[in-house]
Write a protein that holds these residues in place. Structure first.
Motif, PDB file in Angstrom:
ATOM      1  N   LEU A   1      -8.061   6.101   0.147  1.00 17.69           N
ATOM      2  CA  LEU A   1      -7.313   5.275  -0.788  1.00 17.69           C
ATOM      3  C   LEU A   1      -6.513   4.185  -0.052  1.00 17.69           C
ATOM      4  O   LEU A   1      -6.478   3.021  -0.479  1.00 17.69           O
ATOM      5  CB  LEU A   1      -6.378   6.143  -1.623  1.00 17.69           C
ATOM      6  CG  LEU A   1      -5.496   5.400  -2.645  1.00 17.69           C
ATOM      7  CD1 LEU A   1      -6.346   4.644  -3.649  1.00 17.69           C
ATOM      8  CD2 LEU A   1      -4.543   6.368  -3.334  1.00 17.69           C
ATOM      9  N   VAL A   2      -5.891   4.568   1.047  1.00 13.85           N
ATOM     10  CA  VAL A   2      -5.133   3.574   1.832  1.00 13.85           C
ATOM     11  C   VAL A   2      -6.063   2.497   2.356  1.00 13.85           C
ATOM     12  O   VAL A   2      -5.731   1.298   2.336  1.00 13.85           O
ATOM     13  CB  VAL A   2      -4.395   4.283   2.982  1.00 13.85           C
ATOM     14  CG1 VAL A   2      -3.840   3.261   3.976  1.00 13.85           C
ATOM     15  CG2 VAL A   2      -3.259   5.141   2.444  1.00 13.85           C
ATOM     16  N   LYS A   3      -7.248   2.873   2.814  1.00 12.57           N
ATOM     17  CA  LYS A   3      -8.194   1.897   3.323  1.00 12.57           C
ATOM     18  C   LYS A   3      -8.635   0.934   2.223  1.00 12.57           C
ATOM     19  O   LYS A   3      -8.650  -0.293   2.410  1.00 12.57           O
ATOM     20  CB  LYS A   3      -9.402   2.624   3.910  1.00 12.57           C
ATOM     21  CG  LYS A   3     -10.467   1.694   4.456  1.00 12.57           C
ATOM     22  CD  LYS A   3     -11.626   2.480   5.041  1.00 12.57           C
ATOM     23  CE  LYS A   3     -12.702   1.531   5.552  1.00 12.57           C
ATOM     24  NZ  LYS A   3     -13.856   2.278   6.106  1.00 12.57           N
ATOM     25  N   ASP A   4      -8.985   1.468   1.055  1.00 11.61           N
ATOM     26  CA  ASP A   4      -9.433   0.609  -0.046  1.00 11.61           C
ATOM     27  C   ASP A   4      -8.313  -0.319  -0.520  1.00 11.61           C
ATOM     28  O   ASP A   4      -8.548  -1.511  -0.791  1.00 11.61           O
ATOM     29  CB  ASP A   4      -9.922   1.479  -1.209  1.00 11.61           C
ATOM     30  CG  ASP A   4     -11.156   2.285  -0.829  1.00 11.61           C
ATOM     31  OD1 ASP A   4     -11.841   1.887   0.147  1.00 11.61           O
ATOM     32  OD2 ASP A   4     -11.416   3.311  -1.485  1.00 11.61           O
ATOM     33  N   LEU A   5      -7.105   0.210  -0.652  1.00 12.39           N
ATOM     34  CA  LEU A   5      -5.991  -0.637  -1.090  1.00 12.39           C
ATOM     35  C   LEU A   5      -5.687  -1.729  -0.074  1.00 12.39           C
ATOM     36  O   LEU A   5      -5.378  -2.873  -0.441  1.00 12.39           O
ATOM     37  CB  LEU A   5      -4.753   0.226  -1.339  1.00 12.39           C
ATOM     38  CG  LEU A   5      -4.783   1.152  -2.553  1.00 12.39           C
ATOM     39  CD1 LEU A   5      -3.527   2.000  -2.596  1.00 12.39           C
ATOM     40  CD2 LEU A   5      -4.920   0.336  -3.846  1.00 12.39           C
ATOM     41  N   THR A   6      -5.760  -1.397   1.199  1.00 11.59           N
ATOM     42  CA  THR A   6      -5.494  -2.399   2.229  1.00 11.59           C
ATOM     43  C   THR A   6      -6.505  -3.527   2.175  1.00 11.59           C
ATOM     44  O   THR A   6      -6.153  -4.713   2.260  1.00 11.59           O
ATOM     45  CB  THR A   6      -5.508  -1.732   3.624  1.00 11.59           C
ATOM     46  OG1 THR A   6      -4.544  -0.681   3.655  1.00 11.59           O
ATOM     47  CG2 THR A   6      -5.204  -2.745   4.699  1.00 11.59           C
ATOM     48  N   VAL A   7      -7.793  -3.171   2.034  1.00 18.11           N
ATOM     49  CA  VAL A   7      -8.825  -4.209   1.935  1.00 18.11           C
ATOM     50  C   VAL A   7      -8.620  -5.066   0.696  1.00 18.11           C
ATOM     51  O   VAL A   7      -8.715  -6.303   0.735  1.00 18.11           O
ATOM     52  CB  VAL A   7     -10.215  -3.550   1.938  1.00 18.11           C
ATOM     53  CG1 VAL A   7     -11.301  -4.587   1.657  1.00 18.11           C
ATOM     54  CG2 VAL A   7     -10.480  -2.866   3.276  1.00 18.11           C
ATOM     55  N   ALA A   8      -8.294  -4.426  -0.428  1.00 16.22           N
ATOM     56  CA  ALA A   8      -8.101  -5.178  -1.672  1.00 16.22           C
ATOM     57  C   ALA A   8      -6.903  -6.118  -1.577  1.00 16.22           C
ATOM     58  O   ALA A   8      -6.971  -7.299  -1.959  1.00 16.22           O
ATOM     59  CB  ALA A   8      -7.925  -4.203  -2.832  1.00 16.22           C
ATOM     60  N   PHE A   9      -5.805  -5.630  -1.049  1.00 13.78           N
ATOM     61  CA  PHE A   9      -4.609  -6.480  -0.927  1.00 13.78           C
ATOM     62  C   PHE A   9      -4.827  -7.617   0.057  1.00 13.78           C
ATOM     63  O   PHE A   9      -4.367  -8.738  -0.160  1.00 13.78           O
ATOM     64  CB  PHE A   9      -3.406  -5.635  -0.504  1.00 13.78           C
ATOM     65  CG  PHE A   9      -2.865  -4.781  -1.637  1.00 13.78           C
ATOM     66  CD1 PHE A   9      -2.994  -5.177  -2.955  1.00 13.78           C
ATOM     67  CD2 PHE A   9      -2.231  -3.574  -1.362  1.00 13.78           C
ATOM     68  CE1 PHE A   9      -2.497  -4.391  -3.976  1.00 13.78           C
ATOM     69  CE2 PHE A   9      -1.719  -2.789  -2.375  1.00 13.78           C
ATOM     70  CZ  PHE A   9      -1.841  -3.190  -3.696  1.00 13.78           C
TER      71      PHE A   9
ATOM     72  N   THR B   1       2.749   5.995  -2.760  1.00 13.68           N
ATOM     73  CA  THR B   1       3.926   6.833  -3.034  1.00 13.68           C
ATOM     74  C   THR B   1       4.130   7.015  -4.531  1.00 13.68           C
ATOM     75  O   THR B   1       4.416   8.123  -5.012  1.00 13.68           O
ATOM     76  CB  THR B   1       5.163   6.204  -2.389  1.00 13.68           C
ATOM     77  OG1 THR B   1       4.945   6.058  -0.985  1.00 13.68           O
ATOM     78  CG2 THR B   1       6.396   7.069  -2.623  1.00 13.68           C
ATOM     79  N   ARG B   2       3.986   5.963  -5.283  1.00 11.41           N
ATOM     80  CA  ARG B   2       4.158   6.079  -6.736  1.00 11.41           C
ATOM     81  C   ARG B   2       3.092   6.971  -7.364  1.00 11.41           C
ATOM     82  O   ARG B   2       3.376   7.761  -8.278  1.00 11.41           O
ATOM     83  CB  ARG B   2       4.111   4.692  -7.367  1.00 11.41           C
ATOM     84  CG  ARG B   2       5.355   3.842  -7.083  1.00 11.41           C
ATOM     85  CD  ARG B   2       5.318   2.555  -7.858  1.00 11.41           C
ATOM     86  NE  ARG B   2       6.526   1.761  -7.628  1.00 11.41           N
ATOM     87  CZ  ARG B   2       6.793   0.613  -8.258  1.00 11.41           C
ATOM     88  NH1 ARG B   2       5.911   0.138  -9.153  1.00 11.41           N
ATOM     89  NH2 ARG B   2       7.896  -0.036  -7.988  1.00 11.41           N
ATOM     90  N   LEU B   3       1.850   6.831  -6.899  1.00  7.90           N
ATOM     91  CA  LEU B   3       0.786   7.663  -7.478  1.00  7.90           C
ATOM     92  C   LEU B   3       1.002   9.144  -7.209  1.00  7.90           C
ATOM     93  O   LEU B   3       0.757   9.991  -8.072  1.00  7.90           O
ATOM     94  CB  LEU B   3      -0.566   7.220  -6.935  1.00  7.90           C
ATOM     95  CG  LEU B   3      -1.080   5.847  -7.401  1.00  7.90           C
ATOM     96  CD1 LEU B   3      -2.375   5.484  -6.680  1.00  7.90           C
ATOM     97  CD2 LEU B   3      -1.301   5.841  -8.915  1.00  7.90           C
ATOM     98  N   THR B   4       1.450   9.454  -6.003  1.00  8.03           N
ATOM     99  CA  THR B   4       1.624  10.868  -5.655  1.00  8.03           C
ATOM    100  C   THR B   4       2.925  11.451  -6.186  1.00  8.03           C
ATOM    101  O   THR B   4       2.965  12.623  -6.600  1.00  8.03           O
ATOM    102  CB  THR B   4       1.581  11.014  -4.130  1.00  8.03           C
ATOM    103  OG1 THR B   4       2.560  10.135  -3.541  1.00  8.03           O
ATOM    104  CG2 THR B   4       0.206  10.651  -3.587  1.00  8.03           C
TER     105      THR B   4
ATOM    106  N   VAL C   1       0.838  -1.204   0.000  1.00 10.00           N
ATOM    107  CA  VAL C   1       0.000   0.000   0.000  1.00 10.00           C
ATOM    108  C   VAL C   1       0.870   1.249   0.000  1.00 10.00           C
ATOM    109  O   VAL C   1       0.620   2.217  -0.744  1.00 10.00           O
ATOM    110  CB  VAL C   1      -0.940  -0.020   1.218  1.00 10.00           C
ATOM    111  CG1 VAL C   1      -1.648   1.333   1.375  1.00 10.00           C
ATOM    112  CG2 VAL C   1      -1.962  -1.126   1.073  1.00 10.00           C
ATOM    113  N   GLU C   2       1.909   1.249   0.822  1.00 12.59           N
ATOM    114  CA  GLU C   2       2.789   2.408   0.870  1.00 12.59           C
ATOM    115  C   GLU C   2       3.474   2.642  -0.470  1.00 12.59           C
ATOM    116  O   GLU C   2       3.572   3.782  -0.948  1.00 12.59           O
ATOM    117  CB  GLU C   2       3.834   2.201   1.965  1.00 12.59           C
ATOM    118  CG  GLU C   2       4.793   3.372   2.121  1.00 12.59           C
ATOM    119  CD  GLU C   2       5.841   3.102   3.168  1.00 12.59           C
ATOM    120  OE1 GLU C   2       6.632   4.022   3.457  1.00 12.59           O
ATOM    121  OE2 GLU C   2       5.873   1.973   3.697  1.00 12.59           O
TER     122      GLU C   2
END
Length: 376
Positions: free
Chosen positions: A359-367, A341-344, A336-337
């Motif tokens: 975004l961090v919450k959604d990515l964490t759930v997806a991963f 980081t790459r997107l920003t 997630v990090e």
């Protein structure tokens, strides 16, 4: 300001107006406290001064030659090592080649045959087979019996002392309870038949023990099977210094297991080798006194004791599950990090704090869901 402690009126302190004012004789008074002077109430407290504390150093006194006293740590006294009689050590025994015994036995047999022919007690068939001349038949007298005795003793002494030495085997000889030497030679030998022979195996041997009690670093009871590689180095001490050197070696291994913690395979890197080295050192120290040379003591099977096996199995499974969860969580957080980081950094999106958290919450759930499906 002037104060007084008398109970009567005071004429001092009269103002210019001409009236006289009486002052009380006490400044502060009640049922508990007594008289307190005013200058004590408004006294300034001295400031607190911190004094640095320096470490105390015991040094040598000047001009006395006295050395500083350094307190040495108290070391525990080493455990005494078993000692044997210094006179009890292996030495080669005096033996003769087997040909000497065969020759002596043959001479004794020939002497008995000649004495029988001389006395006339030899059967005629034997005389004809041996092509001997006719005997005078002197009979069995004292001389003939003495010849029989000497020849028979020589034959028994010659043939009775014959022995066959084998590779990897040795004899420990004794006479009336006294050590007379060790025979390590091979082939046909002649050994004094009056000596007591005790055979001992001097080959390189290995011994696989039965499950022995032990414990790990946390004190959990274990059952350990060890493999011991050893051999008899000093036959005199191994056979005469102790009642049974194999039993003594087994007890030394069991005592070493009680002092050295043993870990299960895979607990930590190098734990098995460290336990093996410690066990070997202890057993070598104890068994060396009785002439037994130990090369290695290695645990080959380690398992929990039956009474704690079920509980420790559940505990180990829980620890492995927690370790797996921690590894998965670390991997998800790193992913997630890296994604955020790459997107920003590349300028693909501009996120405020709320959008970043979402975004961090959604990515964490997806991963996490992806990791779960892969693990299933």
């Amino acid at each position: 300001m002037t104060t007084t402690t008398s109970h009567s009126s005071d004429s001092e302190g009269v103002p210019d107006g001409g009236t006289t004012a009486a002052r009380p004789g006490r400044l502060i008074q009640n049922e508990v406290t007594t008289e307190i002077p005013v200058h004590l109430l408004f006294r300034d407290e001295p400031p607190t001064v911190s004094v640095p504390i320096r470490p105390t150093v015991v040094a040598r006194r000047q001009g006395t030659g006295e050395q500083p006293r350094v307190r040495q740590p108290v070391r525990p006294e080493p455990r005494p090592v078993p000692e044997m009689d210094p006179g009890l050590a292996e030495m080669p025994a005096r033996v003769l080649p087997g040909a000497a015994g065969v020759l002596a036995g043959a001479c004794g047999a020939v002497g008995c045959l000649a004495t029988s022919w001389w006395s006339g007690s030899l059967p005629p068939l034997a005389v004809e087979a041996l092509r001997l001349p006719a005997s005078a038949g002197a009979g069995l007298g004292p001389v003939q019996w003495a010849a029989y005795t000497g020849a028979g003793a020589l034959g028994l002494f010659g043939f009775g002392g014959l022995a066959r030495g084998r590779t990897g085997r040795a004899w420990v000889l004794g006479l009336f309870g006294r050590y007379r030497g060790t025979v390590r030679r091979t082939g046909l030998l002649w050994v004094n038949p009056l000596l007591l022979r005790r055979r001992v195996d001097v080959r390189l041997r290995h011994w696989r023990s039965e499950p022995m009690p032990a414990a790990d670093g946390g004190g959990v009871e274990l059952r350990v099977v060890v493999l011991v590689v050893w051999r008899v180095k000093d036959t005199a001490r191994a056979m005469l210094g102790v009642e049974d050197h194999e039993t003594y070696l087994r007890e030394c291994v069991e005592a070493a297991l009680a002092r050295v913690p043993v870990e299960l395979p895979g607990a930590s890197r190098g734990s098995a080798e460290a336990a093996s080295d410690a066990l070997t050192r202890l057993v070598v120290r104890d068994a060396g006194a009785v002439g037994v040379e130990v090369f290695s003591v290695r645990p080959v099977r380690v398992e929990y004791a039956p009474e704690v096996a079920a509980a420790m199995h559940r505990r180990r499974i829980a620890a492995l599950d927690a370790q797996h969860r921690a590894a998965v969580l670390t991997s998800v957080v790193d992913s997630v990090e890296d994604t955020v980081t790459r997107l920003t950094v590349r300028g693909l999106v501009e996120l405020d704090d709320y959008e970043r958290k979402a975004l961090v919450k959604d990515l964490t759930v997806a991963f996490c869901m992806g990791r779960g499906e892969v693990g299933a």
